[in-house]
Design a protein around this motif. Structure first.
Motif, short mmCIF file in Angstrom:
data_model
loop_
_atom_site.label_atom_id
_atom_site.label_comp_id
_atom_site.label_asym_id
_atom_site.label_seq_id
_atom_site.Cartn_x
_atom_site.Cartn_y
_atom_site.Cartn_z
N ILE A 278 31.46 36.90 31.54
CA ILE A 278 32.78 37.50 31.42
C ILE A 278 33.42 37.56 32.80
N ASP A 279 34.40 36.71 33.03
CA ASP A 279 35.09 36.66 34.31
C ASP A 279 34.11 36.51 35.47
N GLY A 280 33.03 35.73 35.26
CA GLY A 280 32.02 35.52 36.28
C GLY A 280 30.85 36.46 36.22
N LEU A 281 30.98 37.58 35.48
CA LEU A 281 29.91 38.56 35.35
C LEU A 281 28.96 38.16 34.22
N LEU A 384 40.42 42.24 23.55
CA LEU A 384 39.20 41.72 24.16
C LEU A 384 39.37 41.48 25.66
N GLU A 385 40.55 41.06 26.08
CA GLU A 385 40.78 40.85 27.51
C GLU A 385 40.71 42.19 28.25
N GLN A 386 41.29 43.24 27.63
CA GLN A 386 41.20 44.57 28.23
C GLN A 386 39.75 45.04 28.28
N LEU A 387 38.99 44.71 27.25
CA LEU A 387 37.56 45.05 27.23
C LEU A 387 36.83 44.39 28.40
N ASN A 388 37.10 43.10 28.62
CA ASN A 388 36.47 42.39 29.73
C ASN A 388 36.79 43.04 31.08
N GLN A 389 38.05 43.38 31.27
CA GLN A 389 38.47 43.99 32.53
C GLN A 389 37.83 45.37 32.72
N THR A 390 37.74 46.13 31.64
CA THR A 390 37.14 47.46 31.71
C THR A 390 35.66 47.38 32.03
N LEU A 391 34.96 46.43 31.42
CA LEU A 391 33.53 46.25 31.70
C LEU A 391 33.30 45.93 33.17
N CYS A 392 34.07 45.00 33.70
CA CYS A 392 33.91 44.62 35.10
C CYS A 392 34.19 45.81 36.02
N ALA A 393 35.21 46.59 35.68
CA ALA A 393 35.55 47.76 36.51
C ALA A 393 34.46 48.81 36.46
N MET A 394 33.86 49.01 35.29
CA MET A 394 32.84 50.05 35.14
C MET A 394 31.59 49.74 35.96
N VAL A 395 31.22 48.48 36.04
CA VAL A 395 30.01 48.13 36.80
C VAL A 395 30.34 47.78 38.25
N GLY A 396 31.63 47.87 38.61
CA GLY A 396 32.03 47.61 39.99
C GLY A 396 32.00 46.15 40.37
N PHE A 397 32.28 45.28 39.40
CA PHE A 397 32.22 43.85 39.66
C PHE A 397 33.61 43.34 40.03
N HIS A 398 33.77 42.95 41.28
CA HIS A 398 35.04 42.37 41.73
C HIS A 398 34.74 41.43 42.89
N PRO A 399 34.00 40.34 42.62
CA PRO A 399 33.60 39.44 43.70
C PRO A 399 34.80 38.78 44.37
N VAL A 400 34.69 38.63 45.66
CA VAL A 400 35.73 37.95 46.42
C VAL A 400 35.16 36.62 46.90
N GLU A 401 36.02 35.73 47.33
CA GLU A 401 35.58 34.45 47.85
C GLU A 401 34.70 34.68 49.07
N GLY A 402 33.55 34.04 49.09
CA GLY A 402 32.61 34.21 50.19
C GLY A 402 31.42 35.07 49.83
N THR A 403 31.38 35.59 48.59
CA THR A 403 30.22 36.38 48.17
C THR A 403 29.00 35.48 48.06
N TRP A 404 27.86 35.99 48.50
CA TRP A 404 26.61 35.28 48.38
C TRP A 404 25.73 35.97 47.33
N LEU A 405 24.78 35.23 46.78
CA LEU A 405 23.87 35.84 45.83
C LEU A 405 22.89 36.74 46.57
#
Length: 472
Positions: A278-281, A384-405
């Motif tokens: 979901i959006d990379g998550l 469903l799109e709002q659900l995806n955004q809410t899930l990412c926000a709840m777990v603090g997922f907001h990767p930026v360019e340059g993130t490493w694993l």
């Protein structure tokens, strides 16, 4: 054992290892990789024709077409031989790659012939372990090899490659260099307190350097947390009453009919796992049996499994029929008992397509008590799109360019560094205890060194490299 190889790199270099480096199965090309002192000689013996002609000479980094012969002179296969001379190879040793046809039988025959000529079977991750032992890559880069292979999304693959090419290691090494410089400053202040040309603990420079180091560490930790989410994902459990739309939600998120959906209550009787992006998550979803009182023994077992999954989940997606439920939080209490924290519970009102105007008004006035809520329709796909955004926000997922694993052990080490630096700051400003500041900084340096492998226990190395593929 891999940890033994890392500890005794000189002894391990005496052994030449070999393994199939491509997936077993039918394919156009199959690669067998050799590493060690005898690799070149084995390649020559393998390609020597039964007529006794002159041995092949292999030039580094140049492909040569050869036939591969059995002991009786018959041809096992034919293909390319690539030679990488030490130390200019992945492992830092002499490396040979035999590129033949990808059939299972051919590959096994060729590998057995290589063993007969003196090579031994490589353990899982042994090639990477030798590369680490020979300073060809650090521990973060070694782990990134496995992460790149296992990546489940484009974002994860790109982040793994950033780690593999050394971006994460570079940030850690920058922190290490600053920390070492700070330690020298503190030690000098302790050892030479009366020297006019030596900075003292109270002159502000040490405090300034320490504050800068903490700021930069926090930035690395924040990016690493995003990297861990990219790599490991989140364990999410879909729970609720029967016929609330749990399986329909799973199918919607998965983009395919993974779960059976009927109007019969109790259709889902066991847990069903599916991984979606979901959006990379990476979302590791578990669909569960509907929570209710029942006399059906099989369904009871499914409900127990559902409760166990709920207890272990990172986040619970509680699905309910929004057209039939007036008090969602009361339902959540009924089904879950004590409610999880707001970070672990997402209320999902399904069947929004059945809502009346007065029900919409009631939802707007409802007191959610800090819990996140999303309205969806698994029939129409709305929300469903709002659900995806809410899930990412709840777990603090907001990767930026340059993130490493990053892995859990990386985050653990960084958090211990963070704690040690806080302790150093307290000892400096509250107690003015230079020796204790120095000890906290020493611990911080050791924790940072664990990440790249400067300080590592043998059992940790064994676990890391043992999780690799054979041939890596």
């Amino acid at each position: 054992m891999v940890d033994h190889l890392v500890e005794n790199s000189v002894e391990s270099a005496l052994t030449t290892i070999a393994a199939i480096a491509t997936p077993i199965g039918r394919g156009g090309v199959g690669v067998i990789r050799l590493s060690g002192r005898a690799a070149y000689d084995i390649a020559q013996a393998l390609t020597k024709s039964p007529t006794g002609e002159k041995l092949h000479t292999f030039c580094p980094r140049q492909a040569r077409f050869c036939r591969f012969y059995a002991d009786d002179g018959s041809v096992i296969d034919e293909g390319l031989v690539l030679y990488f001379a030490a130390p200019h190879s992945f492992t830092g040793e002499d490396v040979i790659e035999l590129q033949g046809h990808g059939g299972v039988v051919l590959q096994q025959q060729l590998l057995l012939r290589v063993f007969a000529l003196g090579a031994t079977q490589a353990a899982a991750g042994e090639f990477s372990a030798r590369a680490f032992a020979n300073d060809k890559l650090d521990l973060v880069q070694a782990e990134a090899i496995a992460d790149a292979i296992d990546a489940t999304s484009v974002a994860a693959a790109k982040s793994a490659m950033r780690s593999l090419t050394g971006e994460f290691s570079s940030r850690i090494n920058d922190l290490l260099h600053q920390l070492i410089h700070l330690r020298l400053h503190v030690e000098a202040a302790i050892d030479f307190p009366d020297e006019e040309d030596v900075d003292f603990l109270a002159d502000g420079q040490i405090a300034e350097q320490l504050a800068t180091l903490q700021t930069q560490l926090n930035a690395v930790l924040a990016s690493s947390q995003q990297g861990q989410l990219l790599r490991d994902g989140v364990a999410a459990v879909i729970a609720g009453r029967p016929n609330a739309g749990k399986s329909s939600l799973l199918n919607r998120l998965a983009g395919q009919e993974r779960a059976i959906v009927t109007d019969v209550a109790g259709t889902t009787r066991d847990t069903l796992q599916e991984t979606v992006i979901i959006d990379g998550l990476k979302l590791n979803l578990t669909d569960t049996a509907g929570l209710r009182d029942t006399t059906d023994h099989v369904e009871q077992i499914g409900i127990v499994r559902a409760q166990n999954a709920i207890a272990q989940a990172d986040i619970v997606l509680l699905v309910y029929d929004i057209s039939q439920t007036a008090d969602p939080l009361a339902l959540a209490h009924e089904l879950l008992g004590e409610l999880p924290s707001s970070k672990r519970l997402l209320l999902i009102g399904n069947k929004a397509d059945l809502l009346h105007a007065d029900q919409h008004a009631a939802l707007e006035a409802y007191d959610w008590q800090g819990y996140a809520h999303v309205t969806v329709s698994c029939v129409t796909g709305s929300g469903l799109e709002q659900l995806n955004q809410t899930l990412c926000a709840m777990v603090g997922f907001h990767p930026v360019e340059g993130t490493w694993l990053a892995r859990a052990r990386h985050l653990d080490a960084l958090r211990r560094v963070q704690t040690a630096l806080v302790e150093a700051d307290t000892q400096l400003h509250t107690f003015h205890a230079g020796e204790l500041v120095a000890e906290s900084l020493r611990q911080a340096q050791q924790y940072l060194g664990e990440i790249t492998g400067e300080f590592s226990a043998d059992d940790l190395l064994g676990q890391i490299f043992g999780s690799f593929c054979i041939g890596k």
